[in-house]
Design a protein around this motif. Structure first.
Motif, short mmCIF file in Angstrom:
data_model
loop_
_atom_site.label_atom_id
_atom_site.label_comp_id
_atom_site.label_asym_id
_atom_site.label_seq_id
_atom_site.Cartn_x
_atom_site.Cartn_y
_atom_site.Cartn_z
N PHE A 254 122.80 121.67 -15.05
CA PHE A 254 121.47 121.53 -15.66
C PHE A 254 120.78 120.26 -15.19
CE2 PHE A 254 118.64 120.18 -19.16
CZ PHE A 254 117.71 121.20 -19.04
N GLU A 255 121.50 119.15 -15.14
CA GLU A 255 120.90 117.88 -14.71
C GLU A 255 120.43 117.96 -13.26
OE1 GLU A 255 123.96 115.13 -15.74
OE2 GLU A 255 123.61 115.46 -17.88
N ASP A 256 121.22 118.61 -12.40
CA ASP A 256 120.81 118.81 -11.01
C ASP A 256 119.52 119.63 -10.95
OD1 ASP A 256 123.18 117.53 -10.16
OD2 ASP A 256 124.26 119.44 -10.01
N PHE A 257 119.48 120.67 -11.77
CA PHE A 257 118.31 121.55 -11.82
C PHE A 257 117.06 120.77 -12.25
CE2 PHE A 257 115.62 124.47 -14.36
CZ PHE A 257 115.24 125.34 -13.35
N VAL A 258 117.22 119.94 -13.28
CA VAL A 258 116.08 119.14 -13.76
C VAL A 258 115.58 118.23 -12.65
CG1 VAL A 258 115.39 117.32 -15.38
CG2 VAL A 258 116.68 119.28 -16.21
N LYS A 259 116.50 117.59 -11.92
CA LYS A 259 116.10 116.72 -10.81
C LYS A 259 115.35 117.51 -9.74
CE LYS A 259 119.72 113.35 -11.48
NZ LYS A 259 121.04 112.90 -11.06
N LEU A 260 115.82 118.69 -9.44
CA LEU A 260 115.15 119.53 -8.44
C LEU A 260 113.75 119.90 -8.91
CD1 LEU A 260 115.24 121.20 -5.80
CD2 LEU A 260 116.24 123.06 -7.14
N VAL A 261 113.61 120.26 -10.17
CA VAL A 261 112.31 120.63 -10.72
C VAL A 261 111.39 119.41 -10.77
CG1 VAL A 261 111.12 121.52 -12.76
CG2 VAL A 261 113.21 122.61 -11.98
N GLU A 262 111.95 118.23 -11.05
CA GLU A 262 111.13 117.01 -11.05
C GLU A 262 110.51 116.78 -9.68
OE1 GLU A 262 113.77 113.95 -12.41
OE2 GLU A 262 113.30 114.34 -14.51
N VAL A 263 111.30 116.98 -8.62
CA VAL A 263 110.78 116.84 -7.26
C VAL A 263 109.65 117.84 -7.05
CG1 VAL A 263 111.33 117.17 -4.81
CG2 VAL A 263 112.89 115.87 -6.27
N GLU A 264 109.88 119.08 -7.49
CA GLU A 264 108.85 120.11 -7.36
C GLU A 264 107.59 119.72 -8.12
OE1 GLU A 264 108.87 123.15 -5.65
OE2 GLU A 264 110.68 122.34 -4.74
N GLY A 265 107.76 119.20 -9.34
CA GLY A 265 106.62 118.80 -10.16
C GLY A 265 105.84 117.66 -9.53
N GLU A 266 106.55 116.72 -8.94
CA GLU A 266 105.88 115.58 -8.30
C GLU A 266 105.11 116.05 -7.06
OE1 GLU A 266 104.27 112.09 -7.88
OE2 GLU A 266 105.52 112.61 -9.58
N GLU A 267 105.69 116.98 -6.30
CA GLU A 267 104.98 117.52 -5.14
C GLU A 267 103.72 118.27 -5.58
OE1 GLU A 267 107.84 119.77 -2.92
OE2 GLU A 267 108.91 117.96 -2.30
N GLU A 268 103.84 119.00 -6.67
CA GLU A 268 102.70 119.74 -7.23
C GLU A 268 101.59 118.76 -7.64
OE1 GLU A 268 100.92 123.34 -8.63
OE2 GLU A 268 102.81 123.11 -7.60
N ARG A 269 101.98 117.69 -8.31
CA ARG A 269 101.03 116.67 -8.76
C ARG A 269 100.34 116.02 -7.57
NH1 ARG A 269 100.80 111.16 -9.99
NH2 ARG A 269 99.53 110.73 -11.80
N SER A 270 101.12 115.71 -6.55
CA SER A 270 100.56 115.08 -5.35
C SER A 270 99.55 116.00 -4.67
CB SER A 270 101.69 114.70 -4.39
OG SER A 270 101.18 114.00 -3.29
N ILE B 179 87.69 103.43 -2.16
CA ILE B 179 88.92 103.83 -2.84
C ILE B 179 89.77 104.64 -1.86
CG2 ILE B 179 89.92 105.19 -4.73
CD1 ILE B 179 88.50 102.82 -5.82
N SER B 180 90.96 104.12 -1.55
CA SER B 180 91.89 104.86 -0.70
C SER B 180 92.63 105.87 -1.57
CB SER B 180 92.89 103.90 -0.07
OG SER B 180 93.74 103.36 -1.07
N PHE B 181 93.40 106.75 -0.94
CA PHE B 181 94.16 107.73 -1.70
C PHE B 181 95.17 107.05 -2.62
CE2 PHE B 181 97.70 110.81 -2.20
CZ PHE B 181 97.03 111.70 -3.01
N GLU C 121 93.88 117.25 -3.53
CA GLU C 121 92.72 118.14 -3.63
C GLU C 121 91.55 117.47 -4.32
OE1 GLU C 121 92.87 122.15 -5.42
OE2 GLU C 121 94.72 122.37 -4.26
N ALA C 122 91.82 116.82 -5.44
CA ALA C 122 90.77 116.13 -6.18
C ALA C 122 90.17 115.01 -5.35
CB ALA C 122 91.32 115.57 -7.49
N PHE C 123 91.01 114.26 -4.67
CA PHE C 123 90.54 113.17 -3.82
C PHE C 123 89.62 113.72 -2.73
CE2 PHE C 123 91.06 110.32 -0.13
CZ PHE C 123 90.69 109.11 -0.70
#
Length: 188
Positions: free
Chosen positions: A107-123, A178-180, A128-130
């Motif tokens: 489960f902890e490995d899965f959460v870390k993997l999803v965190e990476v996915e979430g951060e990529e999504e946020r970026s 304003i830079s990215f 896009e907004a920038f």
């Protein structure tokens, strides 16, 4: 070297979506979440929903052994119609996040993997907004003129001087734009 390339390609495949509505994990979460509309309005909130992540984890863990195998990951993503991941790519994704080297995701490995996915999504969302604010030919920056243009499109009339003042608040290096990186800090 080959494994690193496969992992990078596999993570990119998991992150990209043909309909641009999020990574495979985000879309899987949406399908399994009882409150689909509240999933990812703000990506950091997604990571705070541990009970929902447990629900997704348990769904993927078909044999209920508390671990996700590459085959289970591959099968689940195919079953819900989110992603066609090859066996080799599934193994590479699991290997990239497997903390104890057993070839499975706890489960902890899965959460870390999803965190990476979430951060990529946020970026991607921030990029896009920038892009909406930056001006072509401005070197990838938001200028007072490009800010004025975007604000007027949104129905808010500002002068270039007012836009300069707004930019100064977040212009960390004092270059007048304003830079990215400054935009990311501003949006946190």
């Amino acid at each position: 070297m080959k494994t690193e390339a496969i992992v990078s390609t596999s993570q990119t495949q998991l992150s990209t979506s043909t309909d641009q509505k999020g990574s495979a994990f985000v879309r899987l979460y949406r399908k399994l979440s009882p409150k689909r509309e509240s999933l990812l309005t703000v990506v950091p909130n997604f990571m705070e929903t541990s009970p929902h992540l447990e629900r997704v984890f348990n769904y993927i863990d078909e044999d209920k052994d508390g671990k996700i195998s590459p085959a289970e990951l591959q099968s689940c993503l195919r079953t819900v119609g989110l992603h066609d991941l090859s066996e080799e790519d599934a193994e590479a994704v699991v290997e990239s996040s497997d903390s104890d080297g057993d070839g499975l995701l706890g489960f902890e490995d899965f959460v870390k993997l999803v965190e990476v996915e979430g951060e990529e999504e946020r970026s991607r969302s921030l990029r896009e907004a920038f892009g909406m604010y930056e001006m072509a030919g401005a070197g990838g920056c938001i200028t007072p003129k490009s800010l004025k243009r975007m604000l007027s499109r949104l129905g808010e009339q500002r002068t270039v001087e007012e836009c300069k003042t707004m930019i100064r608040r977040f212009d960390l290096n004092g270059d007048g734009v304003i830079s990215f990186d400054e935009f990311k800090l501003m949006m946190v």
